[in-house]
Design an enzyme around this catalytic site. Structure first.
Site, PDB file in Angstrom:
ATOM      1  N   HIS A 154       9.842  12.688  -6.901  1.00  0.00           N
ATOM      2  CA  HIS A 154       9.602  12.716  -8.344  1.00  0.00           C
ATOM      3  C   HIS A 154       8.412  13.609  -8.723  1.00  0.00           C
ATOM      4  CE1 HIS A 154       6.064   9.760  -8.588  1.00  0.00           C
ATOM      5  NE2 HIS A 154       6.330   9.829  -7.303  1.00  0.00           N
TER       6      HIS A 154
ATOM      7  N   GLU B 182       1.315  12.807  -3.481  1.00  0.00           N
ATOM      8  CA  GLU B 182       0.678  11.742  -4.265  1.00  0.00           C
ATOM      9  C   GLU B 182      -0.204  10.923  -3.321  1.00  0.00           C
ATOM     10  OE1 GLU B 182       3.300   9.535  -6.881  1.00  0.00           O
ATOM     11  OE2 GLU B 182       1.577   8.779  -8.019  1.00  0.00           O
TER      12      GLU B 182
ATOM     13  N   ASP C 273      -1.029   7.951  -2.660  1.00  0.00           N
ATOM     14  CA  ASP C 273      -0.680   6.757  -1.871  1.00  0.00           C
ATOM     15  C   ASP C 273      -0.117   7.169  -0.508  1.00  0.00           C
ATOM     16  OD1 ASP C 273       1.344   7.744  -3.557  1.00  0.00           O
ATOM     17  OD2 ASP C 273       2.475   5.883  -3.535  1.00  0.00           O
TER      18      ASP C 273
ATOM     19  N   HIS D 146       7.904   3.509   0.751  1.00  0.00           N
ATOM     20  CA  HIS D 146       7.554   2.165   0.257  1.00  0.00           C
ATOM     21  C   HIS D 146       8.697   1.208   0.586  1.00  0.00           C
ATOM     22  CE1 HIS D 146       4.256   3.706  -2.259  1.00  0.00           C
ATOM     23  NE2 HIS D 146       5.083   4.597  -2.767  1.00  0.00           N
TER      24      HIS D 146
ATOM     25  N   HIS E  60       4.983  14.297   0.610  1.00  0.00           N
ATOM     26  CA  HIS E  60       4.687  14.059  -0.812  1.00  0.00           C
ATOM     27  C   HIS E  60       3.179  13.950  -0.962  1.00  0.00           C
ATOM     28  CE1 HIS E  60       4.798  12.559  -4.795  1.00  0.00           C
ATOM     29  NE2 HIS E  60       5.006  11.293  -4.555  1.00  0.00           N
TER      30      HIS E  60
ATOM     31  N   HIS F  88      -0.640   2.350 -11.336  1.00  0.00           N
ATOM     32  CA  HIS F  88      -0.803   3.148 -12.554  1.00  0.00           C
ATOM     33  C   HIS F  88       0.153   2.725 -13.671  1.00  0.00           C
ATOM     34  CE1 HIS F  88       2.512   5.640 -11.083  1.00  0.00           C
ATOM     35  NE2 HIS F  88       1.788   6.174 -10.121  1.00  0.00           N
TER      36      HIS F  88
ATOM     37  N   TYR G 130      12.070   0.043  -9.244  1.00  0.00           N
ATOM     38  CA  TYR G 130      11.444   1.290  -8.787  1.00  0.00           C
ATOM     39  C   TYR G 130      12.145   2.494  -9.410  1.00  0.00           C
ATOM     40  CZ  TYR G 130       8.935   4.412  -5.711  1.00  0.00           C
ATOM     41  OH  TYR G 130       8.112   5.421  -5.247  1.00  0.00           O
TER      42      TYR G 130
HETATM   43 FE1  FEO Z   1       5.016   9.262  -5.637  1.00  0.00          FE
HETATM   44 FE2  FEO Z   1       4.631   6.635  -3.525  1.00  0.00          FE
HETATM   45  O1  FEO Z   1       4.097   8.168  -4.442  1.00  0.00           O
END
Ligand code: FEO
Length: 397
Positions: free
Chosen positions: A148, A84, A86, A228, A82, A28, A195
């Site tokens: 975040h 999100e 992903d 990640h 989380h 994104h 990051y």
């Molecule tokens: Fe905030 Fe890796 O997703």
């Protein structure tokens, strides 16, 4: 039949069961030039738990890695640190396949998951500090709101002493290695800084508070396992110190000069400013937008003390490339910067004022005067740009 993908054991009871995305280059708007990983972890305690899932297209890889250790239907608890996508993208399918006893998320996570996956019911909220026994091990959950996302939390596994830190301390880096000490420290620092700059910089105040809290919890974590990039096995103290420094956003003697140009005039002004910055003892980093992207600009700004932005005027506006950068940087809220605007124009010349307005909105402290020139800079114009560079350098610590 042997599974085509295998889990990787990271501690006595914990296995990495994530996916490696070698091809993603745009997350994104964040240029992920080295791909990424979506990490998920299987905790093989008396009651088996799964921490997070992966991005939806990686279902086969993810399920195969789980099956290489255990029948997925033996998983009793799924933790969503989380929401999100992903990390939660496969949650509905995984819940359907596993039929766990419970799915756990933070209170905000329960709401966010319901708003992502309409019809996903039965997610239980865990409070900050709440514990869940898995028989011979315990998970403890800590909310990290706005780090975040509002739903973000981290989970700590005692016994094996693993901190599942979700996005925190992560990086977008696809690799076959699973641990930090198997990778080049300079590469890890570069990608971790990128990051932080592109994901966490706007929340730097909260990062400082979260680090203080993490310190006060005194968790004896042997491994820090983000969502990640590699698992921190040796170098966590280093990344922790970097986070503390980045969160402070203390200005340095580095100046970032971001610009785009139509016929080379704004570029010439940028180079003259760069020479002035260097003459004043600053480190000048020129980022022509023909060669740099927004994520690179954000990363450079993270450890800078000055930001100067230049644009030609096109149809009464700044160039679209410059507008892109300013919009992006404004959202990331870099702090403690000085700077100025500059650029060339043909007949109306609004862009420099527009750029300066944007910098002021970003709370960049203006130094000297904005530099403008009509069509092509004279030697006098360029000397004035050089003087601006020297003036900005004098304002750096
Ligand atoms: Fe905030 Fe890796 O997703």
């Amino acid at each position: 039949m042997a599974e085509p993908f295998r889990a990787v054991r990271i501690s006595e009871r914990v296995f990495w069961v994530g996916a490696i995305d070698w091809s993603i280059r745009d997350f994104h708007g964040y240029a992920t030039n080295r791909g990424t990983t979506y990490n998920a972890y299987l905790v093989m305690a008396d009651e088996i738990a799964l921490v997070d899932t992966v991005k939806a297209p990686f279902r086969d890889e993810f399920m195969s890695r789980i099956r290489s250790v255990v029948d997925p239907r033996d998983i009793k608890v799924i933790v969503s640190n989380h929401s999100e996508m992903d990390h939660s993208g496969l949650l509905p399918q995984t819940v359907k396949a596993v039929e766990p006893r419970e799915v756990l998320a933070s209170p905000m996570g329960v709401k966010a998951l319901a708003e992502h996956f309409h019809g996903l019911a039965g997610v239980t909220a865990v409070k900050d500090g709440e514990r869940r026994s898995l028989g011979n091990a315990t998970l403890t959950f800590y909310e990290t709101r706005m780090l975040h996302w509002p739903d973000s939390m981290i989970s700590y596994l005692d016994g094996d002493e693993v901190l599942f830190s979700q996005d925190a301390f992560g990086m977008h880096l696809a690799s076959s290695e699973r641990f930090d000490d198997e990778l080049d420290p300079a590469l890890l620092n570069e990608e971790a800084a990128k990051y932080y700059a592109n994901i966490l910089m706007p929340y730097s105040g909260l990062v400082t508070k979260a680090l203080d809290r993490l310190g006060s919890l005194k968790l004896p974590a042997k491994l820090v396992a983000p969502d990640h990039g590699p698992v921190w096995r040796r170098g966590f103290a280093g990344i922790l110190a970097s986070y503390a420094r980045w969160a402070e956003q203390r200005p340095t003697r580095k100046a970032v000069v971001v610009y785009d140009t139509m016929w080379g005039s704004t570029a010439a002004m940028a180079r003259a400013i760069g020479d002035g910055l260097a003459a004043g003892g600053a480190s000048a980093n020129l980022l022509p937008l023909s060669a740099a992207d927004r994520s690179e600009a954000a990363t450079e700004v993270l450890e800078a003390g000055a930001l100067l932005v230049g644009s030609s005027t096109l149809n009464g506006q700044m160039l679209p490339t410059v507008a892109d950068i300013l919009t992006y940087l404004k959202g990331l809220k870099p702090a403690n910067l000085v700077g100025q605007a500059f650029g060339s124009y043909g007949w109306s010349g609004e862009a420099v004022q527009h750029v300066q307005d944007a910098l002021v909105q970003m709370k960049v402290d203006m130094v000297g005067e904005a530099q403008r020139c009509r069509y092509v800079p004279t030697g006098e114009h360029l000397a004035s740009c050089r003087a601006l560079g020297e003036l900005v350098a004098a304002r750096l610590p």
